[in-house]
Design an enzyme around this catalytic site. Structure first.
Site, PDB file in Angstrom:
ATOM      1  CD  GLN A  62      -1.026  -0.311   3.759  1.00 32.55           C
ATOM      2  OE1 GLN A  62      -1.159   0.608   4.547  1.00 32.55           O
ATOM      3  NE2 GLN A  62      -1.650  -1.469   3.898  1.00 32.55           N
ATOM      4  CG  HIS A  81      -0.671   5.597   3.892  1.00 37.21           C
ATOM      5  ND1 HIS A  81      -1.834   4.881   3.966  1.00 37.21           N
ATOM      6  CD2 HIS A  81       0.253   4.870   4.560  1.00 37.21           C
ATOM      7  CE1 HIS A  81      -1.622   3.771   4.664  1.00 37.21           C
ATOM      8  NE2 HIS A  81      -0.361   3.739   5.033  1.00 37.21           N
ATOM      9  NE  ARG A 116      -6.572  -3.201   1.307  1.00 40.83           N
ATOM     10  CZ  ARG A 116      -7.875  -2.941   1.459  1.00 40.83           C
ATOM     11  NH1 ARG A 116      -8.676  -2.883   0.412  1.00 40.83           N
ATOM     12  NH2 ARG A 116      -8.377  -2.779   2.655  1.00 40.83           N
TER      13      ARG A 116
END
Ligand code: ZN
Length: 317
Positions: A95, A97, A191
């Site tokens: 993942q 952010h 993701r």
């Protein structure tokens, strides 16, 4: 009267979770796949509650809004940090952010820069930290071709390791790792890859490929360089300090007197046992305790054998 704020918080079931939060910390866990304890949190998806003293029963988000003296009259409207403990009994998704600008524009919340202190790791445990694509075009191509083996950088980890994971860093916590995470208070995750896993209902979890490619950094992640200072009965290691937070590891052996150097502190006991003396009142500290030392406490004493991860926000906004 000034008192530390001991916190009670929420557990989160995860497809990759396990039972170490019970085995290692003695917490009551709701399921045998408990992945996260949001130990110090004012995020709407899991808010801590004060467990002692005059503020007992108050939620941290509400307390932060209505009792600004406890936090040194902060500029930030929402409590800016979140401390979690994660039990990765299996790989978390790969993942990334967003940063604050992208997060606010696309998700209506701040971005997420995070960092990990490894509490325990099985033999051979690994994380994914960074990727090998040299450009956005190559990144897109390798993601589309699912060439995970060449794209993703795997790194072996052991207890005591620390990783700084700025927004935009490709990452995944690996199987067999117990981590304390300090992060911006955000719950936005894009993701990239989820190992083609299905949940109990047979569904794949959603991927966010376009947003991931938007926010992924090119180039090696810049890990921090921890710096240790040996003081009388205290070893203090600054693990990272950036525009969002400063994180320390404090190792106490014996009696240590301290004074506050930040508006307030988030404190998590990850090993050992001891006490905290504030205003002639003694509080028990044990492995698994999480608390805030508010602005109203300017000095205190630790006694015992304690290993703690301590953080405070850095005000730049
Ligand atoms: Zn993450």
């Amino acid at each position: 009267m000034s008192e530390p704020l001991f916190l009670k918080s929420l557990m989160h079931d995860k497809i990759w979770g396990g039972t170490k939060l019970r085995e290692v910390f003695g917490y009551d866990i709701p399921t045998e796949t408990t992945g996260e304890y949001w130990a110090i949190s004012a995020h709407p998806n899991g808010i801590s509650v004060v467990a002692n003293g005059q503020f007992e029963g108050r939620q941290l988000d509400e307390l932060y809004r209505n009792e600004p003296t406890l936090f040194g009259h902060p500029k930030e409207k929402v409590f800016p940090l979140l401390t979690k403990i994660l039990d990765a009994n299996d790989w978390l998704s790969v993942q990334v952010h967003p940063d604050d600008a992208y997060g606010l524009e696309h998700e209506g919340e701040l971005g997420k820069t995070e960092c990990w202190y490894v509490i325990a790791a099985d033999e051979g445990a690994e994380i994914i930290y960074g990727h090998n694509a040299k450009s956005k075009a190559e990144l897109r191509q390798m993601i589309e071709e699912k060439d995970w083996e060449h794209l993703l950088t795997r790194i072996p980890v052991k207890a005591g390791d620390f990783f700084y994971v700025p927004s935009g860093t490709m990452h995944a916590i690996g199987k067999g790792i117990l981590i304390l995470e300090t992060q911006q208070s955000s719950d936005t995750t894009y993701r990239v890859y989820d190992f083609d896993r299905k949940d109990a209902q047979g569904n794949l979890r959603e991927l966010h490929i376009e947003k991931s490619i938007d926010v992924l950094n090119i180039g090696e992640p810049e890990n921090s360089v921890p710096a240790t200072l040996e003081l009388h009965h205290l070893r203090t290691t600054c693990l990272v300090s950036n525009q969002f937070f400063t994180v320390y590891k404090w190792e106490v052996e014996g009696l240590v007197q301290m004074r506050r150097v930040a508006p307030y502190l988030l404190l998590s006991v990850i090993d050992g046992q001891g006490s905290l003396l504030v205003d002639n009142k003694l509080y028990n500290l044990q492995k698994g305790s999480h608390l805030i030392l508010p602005h109203t406490i300017s000095e205190w004493e630790f006694d015992g054998n304690l290993e703690m991860i301590v953080s405070h926000p850095n005000n730049v906004r």
